[in-house]
Write a protein that holds these residues in place. Structure first.
Motif, PDB file in Angstrom:
ATOM      1  N   THR A   1      -8.382  19.626  64.492  1.00 39.70           N
ATOM      2  CA  THR A   1      -7.552  20.484  63.645  1.00 39.70           C
ATOM      3  C   THR A   1      -8.429  21.227  62.651  1.00 39.70           C
ATOM      4  OG1 THR A   1      -7.084  18.522  62.373  1.00 39.70           O
ATOM      5  CG2 THR A   1      -5.305  19.345  63.723  1.00 39.70           C
ATOM      6  N   ARG A   2      -9.512  20.555  62.177  1.00 36.36           N
ATOM      7  CA  ARG A   2     -10.373  21.275  61.245  1.00 36.36           C
ATOM      8  C   ARG A   2     -11.073  22.427  61.934  1.00 36.36           C
ATOM      9  NH1 ARG A   2     -14.477  18.304  58.372  1.00 36.36           N
ATOM     10  NH2 ARG A   2     -14.454  16.822  60.076  1.00 36.36           N
ATOM     11  N   LEU A   3     -11.505  22.176  63.136  1.00 36.01           N
ATOM     12  CA  LEU A   3     -12.150  23.250  63.887  1.00 36.01           C
ATOM     13  C   LEU A   3     -11.181  24.393  64.103  1.00 36.01           C
ATOM     14  CD1 LEU A   3     -14.223  21.452  66.620  1.00 36.01           C
ATOM     15  CD2 LEU A   3     -15.045  22.912  64.787  1.00 36.01           C
ATOM     16  N   ASP A   4      -9.945  24.021  64.443  1.00 36.05           N
ATOM     17  CA  ASP A   4      -8.940  25.031  64.694  1.00 36.05           C
ATOM     18  C   ASP A   4      -8.650  25.861  63.466  1.00 36.05           C
ATOM     19  OD1 ASP A   4      -8.462  24.805  67.251  1.00 36.05           O
ATOM     20  OD2 ASP A   4      -6.410  24.064  67.103  1.00 36.05           O
ATOM     21  N   SER A   5      -8.499  25.173  62.319  1.00 41.21           N
ATOM     22  CA  SER A   5      -8.043  25.944  61.178  1.00 41.21           C
ATOM     23  C   SER A   5      -9.192  26.648  60.475  1.00 41.21           C
ATOM     24  CB  SER A   5      -7.280  25.061  60.208  1.00 41.21           C
ATOM     25  OG  SER A   5      -8.123  24.049  59.740  1.00 41.21           O
ATOM     26  N   ARG A   6     -10.404  26.083  60.504  1.00 41.85           N
ATOM     27  CA  ARG A   6     -11.488  26.725  59.767  1.00 41.85           C
ATOM     28  C   ARG A   6     -12.314  27.635  60.636  1.00 41.85           C
ATOM     29  NH1 ARG A   6     -14.948  22.879  56.465  1.00 41.85           N
ATOM     30  NH2 ARG A   6     -16.167  24.777  56.410  1.00 41.85           N
ATOM     31  N   TYR A   7     -12.709  27.144  61.751  1.00 37.35           N
ATOM     32  CA  TYR A   7     -13.551  27.975  62.592  1.00 37.35           C
ATOM     33  C   TYR A   7     -12.696  28.625  63.650  1.00 37.35           C
ATOM     34  CZ  TYR A   7     -16.920  25.845  59.765  1.00 37.35           C
ATOM     35  OH  TYR A   7     -17.613  25.449  58.656  1.00 37.35           O
ATOM     36  N   GLY A   8     -11.421  28.220  63.583  1.00 40.26           N
ATOM     37  CA  GLY A   8     -10.396  28.909  64.317  1.00 40.26           C
ATOM     38  C   GLY A   8     -10.676  29.082  65.774  1.00 40.26           C
ATOM     39  N   PHE A   9     -10.277  30.234  66.236  1.00 37.48           N
ATOM     40  CA  PHE A   9     -10.295  30.477  67.634  1.00 37.48           C
ATOM     41  C   PHE A   9     -11.633  31.058  68.005  1.00 37.48           C
ATOM     42  CE2 PHE A   9      -6.124  30.326  65.985  1.00 37.48           C
ATOM     43  CZ  PHE A   9      -5.500  29.467  66.872  1.00 37.48           C
TER      44      PHE A   9
ATOM     45  N   GLU B   1      -1.404  42.182  61.181  1.00 35.49           N
ATOM     46  CA  GLU B   1      -2.125  43.070  60.275  1.00 35.49           C
ATOM     47  C   GLU B   1      -3.300  42.309  59.707  1.00 35.49           C
ATOM     48  OE1 GLU B   1       0.325  45.226  57.474  1.00 35.49           O
ATOM     49  OE2 GLU B   1       1.830  45.466  59.070  1.00 35.49           O
ATOM     50  N   VAL B   2      -4.502  42.814  59.960  1.00 33.27           N
ATOM     51  CA  VAL B   2      -5.691  42.099  59.503  1.00 33.27           C
ATOM     52  C   VAL B   2      -6.094  42.644  58.139  1.00 33.27           C
ATOM     53  CG1 VAL B   2      -7.906  41.217  60.239  1.00 33.27           C
ATOM     54  CG2 VAL B   2      -6.375  42.250  61.920  1.00 33.27           C
ATOM     55  N   PRO B   3      -6.092  41.795  57.120  1.00 38.27           N
ATOM     56  CA  PRO B   3      -6.458  42.298  55.795  1.00 38.27           C
ATOM     57  C   PRO B   3      -7.942  42.643  55.725  1.00 38.27           C
ATOM     58  CG  PRO B   3      -5.898  39.951  55.693  1.00 38.27           C
ATOM     59  CD  PRO B   3      -5.740  40.381  57.116  1.00 38.27           C
TER      60      PRO B   3
ATOM     61  N   ILE C   1     -13.848  33.327  62.194  1.00 36.28           N
ATOM     62  CA  ILE C   1     -14.069  32.465  61.046  1.00 36.28           C
ATOM     63  C   ILE C   1     -13.187  32.877  59.886  1.00 36.28           C
ATOM     64  CG2 ILE C   1     -15.793  31.780  59.330  1.00 36.28           C
ATOM     65  CD1 ILE C   1     -17.893  32.322  61.535  1.00 36.28           C
ATOM     66  N   GLY C   2     -12.656  31.897  59.172  1.00 42.44           N
ATOM     67  CA  GLY C   2     -11.874  32.238  57.987  1.00 42.44           C
ATOM     68  C   GLY C   2     -11.125  31.054  57.431  1.00 42.44           C
ATOM     69  N   ILE C   3     -11.033  31.016  56.093  1.00 43.39           N
ATOM     70  CA  ILE C   3     -10.222  29.964  55.460  1.00 43.39           C
ATOM     71  C   ILE C   3      -9.209  30.577  54.503  1.00 43.39           C
ATOM     72  CG2 ILE C   3     -11.728  27.925  55.511  1.00 43.39           C
ATOM     73  CD1 ILE C   3     -12.595  28.936  52.612  1.00 43.39           C
ATOM     74  N   SER C   4      -9.253  31.884  54.377  1.00 46.75           N
ATOM     75  CA  SER C   4      -8.352  32.523  53.417  1.00 46.75           C
ATOM     76  C   SER C   4      -6.917  32.405  53.914  1.00 46.75           C
ATOM     77  CB  SER C   4      -8.710  33.994  53.292  1.00 46.75           C
ATOM     78  OG  SER C   4      -8.606  34.616  54.548  1.00 46.75           O
ATOM     79  N   ARG C   5      -6.018  32.595  52.999  1.00 47.73           N
ATOM     80  CA  ARG C   5      -4.595  32.607  53.325  1.00 47.73           C
ATOM     81  C   ARG C   5      -4.346  33.625  54.442  1.00 47.73           C
ATOM     82  NH1 ARG C   5       0.310  32.772  50.269  1.00 47.73           N
ATOM     83  NH2 ARG C   5       1.837  32.680  51.937  1.00 47.73           N
ATOM     84  N   GLY C   6      -4.931  34.809  54.275  1.00 44.41           N
ATOM     85  CA  GLY C   6      -4.725  35.881  55.246  1.00 44.41           C
ATOM     86  C   GLY C   6      -5.164  35.473  56.644  1.00 44.41           C
ATOM     87  N   MET C   7      -6.348  34.847  56.747  1.00 47.36           N
ATOM     88  CA  MET C   7      -6.838  34.437  58.062  1.00 47.36           C
ATOM     89  C   MET C   7      -6.017  33.275  58.608  1.00 47.36           C
ATOM     90  SD  MET C   7      -8.971  36.527  59.201  1.00 47.36           S
ATOM     91  CE  MET C   7      -9.615  35.742  60.657  1.00 47.36           C
TER      92      MET C   7
END
Ligand SMILES: Nc1ncnc2c1ncn2[C@@H]1O[C@H](COP(=O)(O)OP(=O)(O)OP(=O)(O)O)[C@@H](O)[C@H]1O
Ligand SMILES: [Mg+2]
Length: 457
Positions: free
Chosen positions: A137-145, A315-317, A149-155
């Motif tokens: 889950t950490r990989l998924d949410s932080r290093y994502g897909f 929409e990508v900020p 990469i992203g940890i901001s609310r937007g990402m």
């Protein structure tokens, strides 16, 4: 980080007998938190309301039998360690319990030491699974897909959206400034979809004339136009069963838009110069760094196609609106380019990072990535990157920033026009430089200059 299960919780299910009491006392002495249910129903209520690590249950119980409890407990926690107990040896029951996932089966009086060993094994297995799940889950949410990469609310909102829409076949419209990661997001959608083993085909519509674009998308028959010496399949056919990513969709001209709309609605088309109707199964993801509404208003983009495309939108900020992502991106890019160029950059100083955080990043993540690559390439020793390593425009970005006024009550297009004019002025009408600062392609700059009637110096 540790992944210990705080105090393992053991649920004992059996009637009150000296044997049961002995078992409960033994477990407590060994540091477990013991819950004791006298019948199946009480046990069921406990399982339903709190997490259990271990279930030690008599199989022949009143009201709700042990086998049922076993399956309920496993439904709540698939890793639960179940020890089934019976008064007399019953091979059929034992086999069934093990088949349903029990760790152990014992005939009364139970062997306490053996129970302890089974519980320890079960708990350590649960810790391992916990670690792995946590890691995933950490990989998924932080290093994502993949590489996103992203940890901001937007990402994080984007990750969540990808998770929801990837499994569907919905058409997706990704909008955002240049370099924000639209293509990476499109790829992440594909890679997390059931089509991941099929093709991900790309087409960038900028710089393609109408005729070329139509034939790139839909293919052409031999002799369809001068130079069409053989039949050629278009991207839609190539992407059959997979995903087609159309970049800069705003550049598609209205006649080709009609064909695209029909493709989306009927999932069929004809090759240029052909009469056979071709059916394909393609998931479409499109991207744009221009807002489509103004184009719809100007009748440059068909309204019906726009509504068809915008059903699912991401929409990508811009990077400046999600600065929390900058440190993570910087570090990821440093390691990437260390590897690529055989360098040993150790990281970045606070001062340099501060300037990174202040910069406006008109070219977004792409600009940041290029900037880091340059810095890593020029860094000869094993050390931290510092302010002196930054490109000049970044070092000076704070001190020498010039300002211009934007009046309230004007449209985004007018804002864009003013920004272009002022930037061009500030660089002595060097278009290449202006395009870089604005974070747009040179072609786009020229196009907009023409569109907004901007003086070219
Ligand atoms: N969240 C991110 N994590 C890691 N790398 C990223 C991220 N976003 C963008 N990048 C990197 O930045 C660069 C630009 O990304 P990408 O090509 O996806 O942007 P884009 O929005 O499609 O840009 P354009 O509008 O100019 O086509 C790529 O090298 C990509 O790998
Ligand atoms: Mg792109």
């Amino acid at each position: 980080m540790t992944f210990e299960i705080e105090t393992p919780r053991v649920l004992v299910v059996d009637t009150e007998t000296p044997d049961t009491k002995r078992l409960v006392a033994f477990l407590e002495e060994n540091g477990y938190k013991v819950l004791w249910a006298r019948d199946g129903e009480a046990a069921y209520n406990i399982i339903d309301s709190e997490p259990i690590n271990v279930l030690i249950s008599e199989l022949r119980l009143q009201r709700i039998d042990g086998m049922r409890l076993l399956s309920i407990a496993r439904a709540r926690n698939p890793e639960v360690c179940v020890i089934a107990v019976t008064k007399d040896a019953d091979v059929g029951l034992a086999t069934e319990a093990m088949r349903q996932g029990a760790y152990d089966f014992q005939v009364k009086p139970v062997n306490l030491e053996k129970i302890k060993a089974v519980i320890e094994r079960g708990i350590s297995h649960q810790q391992l699974v916990g670690q792995i799940t946590d890691l995933h889950t950490r990989l998924d949410s932080r290093y994502g897909f993949e590489n996103l990469i992203g940890i901001s609310r937007g990402m994080n909102d984007i990750f969540e959206k990808i998770r929801q829409i990837a499994p569907t076949r919905a058409t997706v419209l990704i909008s955002g400034e240049t370099g924000t990661g639209k293509e990476l997001i499109a790829l992440a959608i594909h890679q997390n979809s059931p089509r991941r083993d099929e093709r991900f085909v790309k087409l960038n519509c900028a710089a393609l004339s109408e005729g070329v674009l139509e034939s790139e998308l839909f293919g052409h028959e031999k002799g369809a136009f001068t130079g069409a010496i053989s039949m050629r399949r278009g991207r839609f056919e190539v992407a059959d069963c997979g995903t087609l990513f159309i970049d800069e969709v705003s550049e598609i001209t209205p006649p080709v838009q009609v064909k695209l709309l029909r493709m989306l609605q009927e999932r069929e088309f004809e090759r240029v110069g052909g009469s056979d109707t071709i059916k394909v199964d393609v998931r479409l993801v499109v991207a744009t760094n221009q807002r489509l509404e103004p184009l719809v208003r100007k009748k440059k983009f068909r309204e019906d196609l726009y509504y068809r495309l915008k059903v699912v939108t991401i929409e990508v900020p811009p990077l400046r609106e999600r600065k929390e992502d900058i440190p993570l991106l910087v570090n990821a890019f440093i390691s990437e380019f260390n590897q690529l160029h055989g360098k040993k950059v150790k990281g970045i100083t606070r001062g340099a990072m501060d300037l990174f955080m202040q910069h406006y990043w008109p070219g977004n993540v792409r600009e940041l990535r290029n900037c880091i690559e340059g810095m890593v390439v020029f860094c000869t020793r094993e050390r931290l990157l510092d302010v002196a390593d930054l490109p000049a425009h970044l070092r000076a970005s704070k001190k020498r920033r010039q300002f211009f006024r934007i009046p309230v009550g004007i449209s985004m297009e007018e804002v864009e026009k003013i920004a272009m004019e002022e930037t061009l002025k500030s660089v002595g009408y060097d278009k290449q430089k202006a395009a870089e600062i604005l974070g747009i392609g040179l072609r786009t700059l020229y196009r907009k200059m023409k569109e907004y009637d901007i003086w070219s110096g």
